[in-house]
Design a protein around this motif. Structure first.
Motif, mmCIF file in Angstrom:
data_model
loop_
_atom_site.group_PDB
_atom_site.id
_atom_site.type_symbol
_atom_site.label_atom_id
_atom_site.label_comp_id
_atom_site.label_asym_id
_atom_site.label_seq_id
_atom_site.Cartn_x
_atom_site.Cartn_y
_atom_site.Cartn_z
ATOM 1 N N GLN A 384 2.035 -0.193 -15.915
ATOM 2 C CA GLN A 384 1.951 0.636 -14.793
ATOM 3 C C GLN A 384 1.066 0.120 -13.945
ATOM 4 O O GLN A 384 0.508 -1.083 -14.242
ATOM 5 C CB GLN A 384 0.990 2.051 -15.090
ATOM 6 C CG GLN A 384 -0.185 1.957 -15.557
ATOM 7 C CD GLN A 384 -0.946 3.259 -16.002
ATOM 8 O OE1 GLN A 384 -0.166 4.093 -16.432
ATOM 9 N NE2 GLN A 384 -2.277 3.312 -15.607
ATOM 10 N N ILE A 398 1.483 4.442 -11.342
ATOM 11 C CA ILE A 398 2.738 4.698 -11.253
ATOM 12 C C ILE A 398 3.340 3.706 -11.999
ATOM 13 O O ILE A 398 2.967 2.643 -12.310
ATOM 14 C CB ILE A 398 3.614 4.465 -9.859
ATOM 15 C CG1 ILE A 398 3.074 3.087 -9.365
ATOM 16 C CG2 ILE A 398 2.937 5.708 -8.839
ATOM 17 C CD1 ILE A 398 4.404 2.463 -8.699
ATOM 18 N N ASP A 402 8.608 1.295 -10.722
ATOM 19 C CA ASP A 402 8.833 2.220 -9.573
ATOM 20 C C ASP A 402 8.303 1.614 -8.348
ATOM 21 O O ASP A 402 8.328 2.369 -7.412
ATOM 22 C CB ASP A 402 8.368 3.639 -9.728
ATOM 23 C CG ASP A 402 9.078 4.314 -10.910
ATOM 24 O OD1 ASP A 402 10.135 3.525 -11.377
ATOM 25 O OD2 ASP A 402 8.838 5.408 -11.344
ATOM 26 N N GLU A 405 10.174 1.356 -4.609
ATOM 27 C CA GLU A 405 10.193 2.815 -4.301
ATOM 28 C C GLU A 405 8.903 3.642 -3.900
ATOM 29 O O GLU A 405 9.054 4.268 -2.779
ATOM 30 C CB GLU A 405 10.987 3.463 -5.385
ATOM 31 C CG GLU A 405 11.519 4.717 -4.773
ATOM 32 C CD GLU A 405 12.375 5.632 -6.087
ATOM 33 O OE1 GLU A 405 12.526 5.033 -7.139
ATOM 34 O OE2 GLU A 405 12.267 6.853 -6.055
ATOM 35 N N GLN A 406 8.128 3.632 -4.819
ATOM 36 C CA GLN A 406 6.769 4.244 -4.736
ATOM 37 C C GLN A 406 5.887 3.690 -3.253
ATOM 38 O O GLN A 406 5.419 4.469 -2.266
ATOM 39 C CB GLN A 406 6.314 4.234 -5.837
ATOM 40 C CG GLN A 406 6.566 5.200 -6.791
ATOM 41 C CD GLN A 406 6.516 6.573 -6.804
ATOM 42 O OE1 GLN A 406 5.454 7.007 -6.096
ATOM 43 N NE2 GLN A 406 7.448 7.328 -7.184
ATOM 44 N N ALA A 409 7.644 4.533 -0.013
ATOM 45 C CA ALA A 409 7.293 5.905 0.271
ATOM 46 C C ALA A 409 6.019 6.328 0.958
ATOM 47 O O ALA A 409 5.849 6.972 1.862
ATOM 48 C CB ALA A 409 7.633 6.822 -0.769
ATOM 49 N N LEU A 410 4.971 5.816 0.104
ATOM 50 C CA LEU A 410 3.812 5.908 0.480
ATOM 51 C C LEU A 410 3.419 5.135 1.734
ATOM 52 O O LEU A 410 2.875 5.809 2.655
ATOM 53 C CB LEU A 410 2.765 5.163 -0.447
ATOM 54 C CG LEU A 410 2.456 5.871 -1.808
ATOM 55 C CD1 LEU A 410 1.957 4.981 -2.935
ATOM 56 C CD2 LEU A 410 1.509 7.454 -1.606
#
Ligand code: 86X
Length: 509
Positions: A384, A398, A402, A405-406, A409-410
């Motif tokens: 992670q 996370i 990911d 993607e994360q 989005a953030l």
């Protein structure tokens, strides 16, 4: 890092500064809400955007500022190319003769013009001016190049520096004696075409502020007093700085009408074979926009950058403990950076070994990087990463799989949150008033004042005179295009005459 404003080892600044934290040489000595002016100087220097220079009002723009400017430029240049603007470069210098050609336009500005009078030890035959703006440089050639309606429209843009030798309170980005801008100068056969372009450009300026810098602005029209005197009408985007209670002009898009066409004899033969006068526009935005962004989002830890203009959007920092597998941690960091870069995200690795992770956190916070990714032994074991947001400090762990993607989005979430937060703070400062007493009260409360106005120049002059003082007079910022309802019978807050419109008033930069 030093906040010494003397710069260049000598002159300049000279205001007293508080001692910056000794142990780390990092951190902010001033707080945004306590001493805004000193806070701002500290942010722009400590974030490594600006270095002070030994000529007052001139600043060094370091990569952290120039990369933001380049990102804005990339967007704007692509957009104006869609509108068929062509790149030009006109000279920096202009003769006295040509500069004086449009007397009305130059008159009020004359004290700000910088002149070159010598080469080496000998006087020049005649002094030459350094462009404060390029109307007089360009328009004689527009006159030469435009003969027939087939030569129109002419759409010229240049990216350059200009010099205005201002005397009031220089501030990095906000008011400097030399600054960078783009200046668009366009020529049309009809007023309708010119009118349409004024608004297309103004919309691009709104997008620069709201979509890139995450600074809310009002689009509107300048009063007769505040418009560019050489033109027909001026539109602008206007921002507001809650801490100082001042409005700030973000960019202007002018319709020049036919004033310059007359002065510089810019005419064309129309389809019917008649001579006619052209219609012109000019428009600009400058490095001031970066300063407005710094003032809007910065906090007591330093700069806060909206992701879309952040030179680095994600900084990845290895967090090795004593007997951790430092090679594996570094490898995980490198592959995270690589993966993000592949996805088009501006990520970088801070692998410097002579700084502790904690010190790096502070430094990247100071520089306003939107996201920090930490990878330590525990993260490695759990496959992670830890992500920390600059805007609100929120932390999430996370799965490494990911990360694209994360992070994506953030970054979008931060961009939206910065604009929303700034909008709320700005809106909390808006005060709608109807009487003179309310106006003065709101002005003392540092409000952005929305007032019903008769739209008379004499009344604006009078308001200026009646509010003159240490903090500067109140004036109109703009008449927003988006007008609230104006009930019949509403009167002007200053004159008591019938109100024509709602206008924003306040002190300004
Ligand atoms: C006004 C008008 C206009 C092209 C823009 O705002 C957009 C880009 N120019 C600029 N202005 C001056 O004309 C001016 C002239 C002189 Cl001589 C000066 F020293 C300072 C000036 N400042 C502003």
């Amino acid at each position: 890092m030093s906040t010494n404003k003397g710069g260049g080892g000598g002159g300049g600044g000279g205001k007293k500064k508080k001692e910056v934290k000794k142990e780390t040489k990092l951190g902010m000595a001033f707080k945004k809400d306590e001493n805004f002016g000193e806070w701002y100087s500290e942010v722009v220097v400590n974030s490594e955007m600006i270095e002070y220079y030994d000529i007052s009002g001139c600043y060094i723009l370091r990569p952290w500022a120039m990369e933001i400017w380049e990102l804005l430029k990339e967007f704007f240049d692509a957009e104006i190319k869609k509108l068929k603007l062509k790149p030009y470069y006109f000279p920096l210098f202009v003769t006295e003769n040509v500069l004086q050609k449009e007397k009305d336009h130059i008159e009020g500005f004359a004290p700000e013009v910088a002149w070159v009078t010598k080469s080496g030890k000998s006087d020049l035959e005649a002094p030459i001016a350094i462009r404060p703006t390029s109307e007089t440089v360009m328009y004689p050639y527009f006159s030469k190049w435009i003969r027939s309606h087939r030569d129109l429209p002419l759409k010229c843009n240049q990216w350059c520096n200009v010099v205005r030798w201002e005397f009031s309170n220089p501030t990095p980005f906000i008011r400097s004696r030399e600054f960078l801008w783009q200046e668009g100068h366009t020529v049309f056969a009809t007023k309708e075409e010119a009118d349409e372009e004024v608004l297309q450009i103004l919309e691009l300026y709104r997008r620069i502020y709201e979509e890139f810098l995450a600074v809310p602005v009002y689009k509107g029209r300048k009063s007769e007093m505040e418009k560019f005197a050489g033109g027909l009408y001026t539109t602008s985007v206007e921002a507001f700085i809650p801490n100082t209670g001042r409005g700030i002009q973000g960019a202007t898009s002018h319709c020049l009408g036919q004033n310059f066409a007359k002065m510089f004899d810019i005419t064309f033969e129309n389809e019917k074979g008649e001579r006619s006068m052209v219609w012109q526009n000019s428009w600009a935005y400058t490095t001031r926009s970066i300063g407005v962004m710094v003032m809007t989002h910065g906090d007591d830890k330093g700069l806060v950058l909206p992701p879309r203009v952040a030179p680095i959007q994600v900084i990845v920092i290895p967090v090795p403990f004593k007997d951790a597998d430092t090679t594996a941690i570094k490898g995980a960091c490198e592959s995270t950076v690589y993966t993000l870069n592949q996805a088009g995200i501006r990520a970088d690795l801070d692998a410097r070994e002579n700084y502790s992770p904690g010190w790096k956190y502070s430094q990247w916070e100071m520089k306003g990087v939107p996201l920090r990714i930490e990878i330590g032994p525990k993260d490695l074991a759990n496959k992670q990463v830890r992500i920390v947001r600059r805007d609100n400090g929120a932390k999430v762990d996370i799965p490494s799989t990911d990360v694209v993607e994360q992070v994506g989005a953030l970054l979008e979430g931060i961009q939206a949150n910065l604009l929303e937060t700034a909008k709320q703070k700005r809106d909390a400062c808006i005060k709608t008033i109807s009487t003179w007493d309310e106006f003065i009260g709101a002005l003392n409360d540092k409000k952005l004042i929305l007032a019903p106005w008769c739209d008379e120049e004499e009344v604006e002059k009078d308001v200026k005179a009646r509010t003159k003082g240490e903090l500067g007079a109140a004036k109109t910022l703009c008449t927003p295009f988006d007008q609230p309802d104006l009930p019949a019978g509403t009167v002007c807050f200053a004159s008591g005459k019938p109100a024509q419109k709602w206008s924003f008033w306040g002190r300004s930069y």
